[in-house]
Enzyme design. Structure first.
Site, short mmCIF file in Angstrom:
data_model
loop_
_atom_site.label_atom_id
_atom_site.label_comp_id
_atom_site.label_asym_id
_atom_site.label_seq_id
_atom_site.Cartn_x
_atom_site.Cartn_y
_atom_site.Cartn_z
N ASP A 39 0.85 -1.20 0.00
CA ASP A 39 0.00 0.00 0.00
C ASP A 39 0.88 1.24 0.00
OD1 ASP A 39 -2.88 1.08 0.55
OD2 ASP A 39 -1.54 2.22 1.86
N TYR A 96 3.28 9.94 0.69
CA TYR A 96 4.24 9.32 1.61
C TYR A 96 5.69 9.67 1.24
CZ TYR A 96 0.10 6.59 2.94
OH TYR A 96 -1.16 6.20 3.33
N LYS A 131 -2.37 6.09 -4.15
CA LYS A 131 -3.49 6.99 -3.88
C LYS A 131 -3.24 8.37 -4.49
CE LYS A 131 -3.68 4.65 0.57
NZ LYS A 131 -2.29 4.60 1.06
N HIS A 169 -7.43 9.54 -2.17
CA HIS A 169 -6.91 9.43 -0.80
C HIS A 169 -7.86 10.02 0.25
CE1 HIS A 169 -2.76 9.04 1.32
NE2 HIS A 169 -3.72 8.86 2.18
N1 NDP Z 1 -5.75 5.98 3.48
C1 NDP Z 1 -5.27 6.67 4.48
O1 NDP Z 1 -5.63 7.83 4.70
C2 NDP Z 1 -4.27 6.05 5.38
C3 NDP Z 1 -3.63 4.91 4.98
N2 NDP Z 1 -2.71 4.30 5.78
C4 NDP Z 1 -2.04 3.08 5.29
O2 NDP Z 1 -2.12 2.07 6.29
C5 NDP Z 1 -0.82 1.65 6.67
C6 NDP Z 1 -0.77 1.22 8.12
O3 NDP Z 1 -1.11 2.27 8.99
P1 NDP Z 1 -0.05 3.10 9.85
O4 NDP Z 1 -0.72 4.35 10.23
O5 NDP Z 1 1.24 3.15 9.15
O6 NDP Z 1 0.12 2.31 11.18
P2 NDP Z 1 0.09 0.82 11.74
O7 NDP Z 1 -1.14 0.75 12.55
O8 NDP Z 1 0.35 -0.18 10.69
O9 NDP Z 1 1.33 0.90 12.74
C7 NDP Z 1 2.63 1.13 12.31
C8 NDP Z 1 3.51 1.37 13.52
O10 NDP Z 1 3.53 0.21 14.36
C9 NDP Z 1 4.86 -0.29 14.47
N3 NDP Z 1 4.74 -1.77 14.38
C10 NDP Z 1 4.57 -2.52 13.28
N4 NDP Z 1 4.49 -3.82 13.58
C11 NDP Z 1 4.63 -3.91 14.91
C12 NDP Z 1 4.65 -5.00 15.81
N5 NDP Z 1 4.52 -6.26 15.38
N6 NDP Z 1 4.82 -4.73 17.14
C13 NDP Z 1 4.94 -3.46 17.56
N7 NDP Z 1 4.93 -2.39 16.76
C14 NDP Z 1 4.78 -2.61 15.44
C15 NDP Z 1 5.63 0.30 13.32
O11 NDP Z 1 6.99 0.47 13.66
P3 NDP Z 1 8.25 0.07 12.72
O12 NDP Z 1 7.90 0.42 11.31
O13 NDP Z 1 9.32 0.92 13.27
O14 NDP Z 1 8.49 -1.39 12.90
C16 NDP Z 1 4.94 1.65 13.18
O15 NDP Z 1 5.42 2.56 14.16
C17 NDP Z 1 0.02 2.89 6.36
O16 NDP Z 1 1.38 2.62 6.39
C18 NDP Z 1 -0.55 3.29 5.03
O17 NDP Z 1 -0.05 2.45 4.02
C19 NDP Z 1 -2.46 4.81 7.05
C20 NDP Z 1 -3.05 5.97 7.49
C21 NDP Z 1 -4.00 6.70 6.66
O1 NHF Z 2 -2.39 8.09 4.49
C1 NHF Z 2 -2.21 9.07 5.18
C2 NHF Z 2 -1.08 9.29 6.03
O2 NHF Z 2 -0.40 10.49 5.75
C3 NHF Z 2 -1.14 11.55 5.26
C4 NHF Z 2 -0.48 12.85 5.41
O3 NHF Z 2 -0.21 13.25 6.72
C5 NHF Z 2 -2.53 11.44 5.74
O4 NHF Z 2 -3.28 12.49 5.34
C6 NHF Z 2 -3.07 10.23 5.10
O5 NHF Z 2 -4.31 9.85 5.40
#
Ligand code: NDP
Ligand code: NHF
Length: 308
Positions: A46, A51, A80, A113
């Site tokens: 994803d 990003y 996105k 997005h």
């Molecule tokens: N459409 C949208 O608006 C959005 C989409 N997204 C998408 O969803 C994905 C996932 O969401 P995101 O907000 O990144 O967060 P997550 O909920 O996936 O959490 C990620 C965090 O958790 C840590 N982590 C990962 N695995 C573990 C584990 N097994 N134990 C403990 N800690 C862990 C990572 O650290 P580390 O990497 O240091 O291991 C990082 O700090 C995003 O990366 C993006 O691709 C996210 C937000 C908004």
């Molecule tokens: O995927 C996401 C994470 O980062 C972006 C920028 O801050 C957010 O807006 C978004 O939803």
């Protein structure tokens, strides 16, 4: 190799219900993370223009294709459309930039997005003199029509939306020729999105769960109740949080750049929660949103004022 389940979208495309998130994956770490993930068995990644790391994600993909570990058609790559490219005439150009950065000639899935637009231009967060984000009032219906054109041209295999509330999905459907395959939204036991999920499912729109670990929020990862249920299955709280949306029928895309966690997070397909455990987890909702994007609350299309 993990036995990742597949979902079939409303257009017949099959998609892995588990993938790697890449938000905040540092450019200097994400190439290795993507390579590790593909070696470990991830096939879905994803991404997003905002990003700022699509070129480095693409380098990881290219390396594994070159090594012969996977072929392009084995991978499912989502990106996105960012808010600064909502004008119909800007959409294809934005996709082309993403494709170039990722080093690909098509995407498997392209999402709007957010339902709101920002001032067009190369700055991803255009701001005015007071430091506030500059909005545009382009209607997401205009943007969706341009997404439909990309789909019809075959530049993307599927199109979808992200962060749309029920009313926005409903209005989109009233004006759409192509039904979005997914609505990507935040989802966890503490924000279970039951109403929006049920509504989307009734329209054949799959839910993709983002921030399943609350973006690393200790309120989720250190919750003692979740930890206890996870331990009964010899799993970590993170593994519970990733399995929960999948057992609810959603796609889930946890992010990590840490090899041991990348392996831990995919190791969730050898157990199931019991019916009682699912009922218990389904009752933990407390509307805990970790990605509210509060800088945009004043936008007329901000999605989270509505109940769902
Ligand atoms: N459409 C949208 O608006 C959005 C989409 N997204 C998408 O969803 C994905 C996932 O969401 P995101 O907000 O990144 O967060 P997550 O909920 O996936 O959490 C990620 C965090 O958790 C840590 N982590 C990962 N695995 C573990 C584990 N097994 N134990 C403990 N800690 C862990 C990572 O650290 P580390 O990497 O240091 O291991 C990082 O700090 C995003 O990366 C993006 O691709 C996210 C937000 C908004
Ligand atoms: O995927 C996401 C994470 O980062 C972006 C920028 O801050 C957010 O807006 C978004 O939803």
């Amino acid at each position: 190799m993990a036995n990742i389940p597949w979902i079939t979208f409303n257009n017949g495309q099959k998609f892995p219900m588990f993938g790697l998130g890449t938000w905040k994956s540092e450019p200097g770490k994400v190439t290795e993370a993507v390579k590790d993930a593909i070696d470990i068995g991830y096939r879905h990644i994803d991404c997003a223009h905002v990003y700022g790391n699509e070129a480095e994600v693409g380098a990881g993909i290219a390396a594994k294709i070159k090594e012969g570990v996977v072929k392009r058609e084995d991978l499912y790559i989502t990106s996105k459309l960012w808010n600064t490219y909502h004008r119909a005439g800007a959409v294809e150009g934005a996709l082309k930039v993403t494709l170039k950065n990722l080093g690909l000639d098509y995407l498997d899935l392209y999402l709007i997005h957010w339902p709101f637009g920002f001032k067009e231009g190369d700055e991803v967060f255009p701001t005015g003199p007071e430091g506030k984000i500059l909005f545009s009032d382009i209607d997401y219906i205009e943007t969706w029509k341009a997404m439909e054109a990309l789909y019809k041209k075959g530049l993307v295999k599927s199109i979808g939306i992200s962060n749309f509330n029920k009313e926005q999905v409903e209005r989109l459907l009233q004006n759409a020729e192509v039904v979005p395959v997914t609505n990507q939204i935040e989802l966890s036991p503490f924000l279970n999105q039951k109403k929006l999920s049920e509504f989307c499912r009734s329209k054949n729109i799959t839910i993709t769960a983002y921030s399943p670990l609350g973006s690393g929020d200790p309120k989720l990862l250190n919750d003692p109740t979740l930890k206890e249920i996870a331990a009964k299955h010899n799993k970590t709280t993170a593994q519970l949080l990733i399995k929960y949306p999948i057992q609810c029928g959603c796609i889930c895309i946890p992010k990590s750049v840490t090899k041991s966690r990348i392996a831990e997070n995919i190791n969730i397909f050898d157990f199931e929660f019991s019916g009682d455990e699912m009922n218990f987890l389904n009752n933990l909702d407390k509307k805990l949103r970790t990605c509210p994007f509060t800088e945009t609350v004043e936008h007329k299309h901000y999605p989270f004022h509505a109940e769902y």
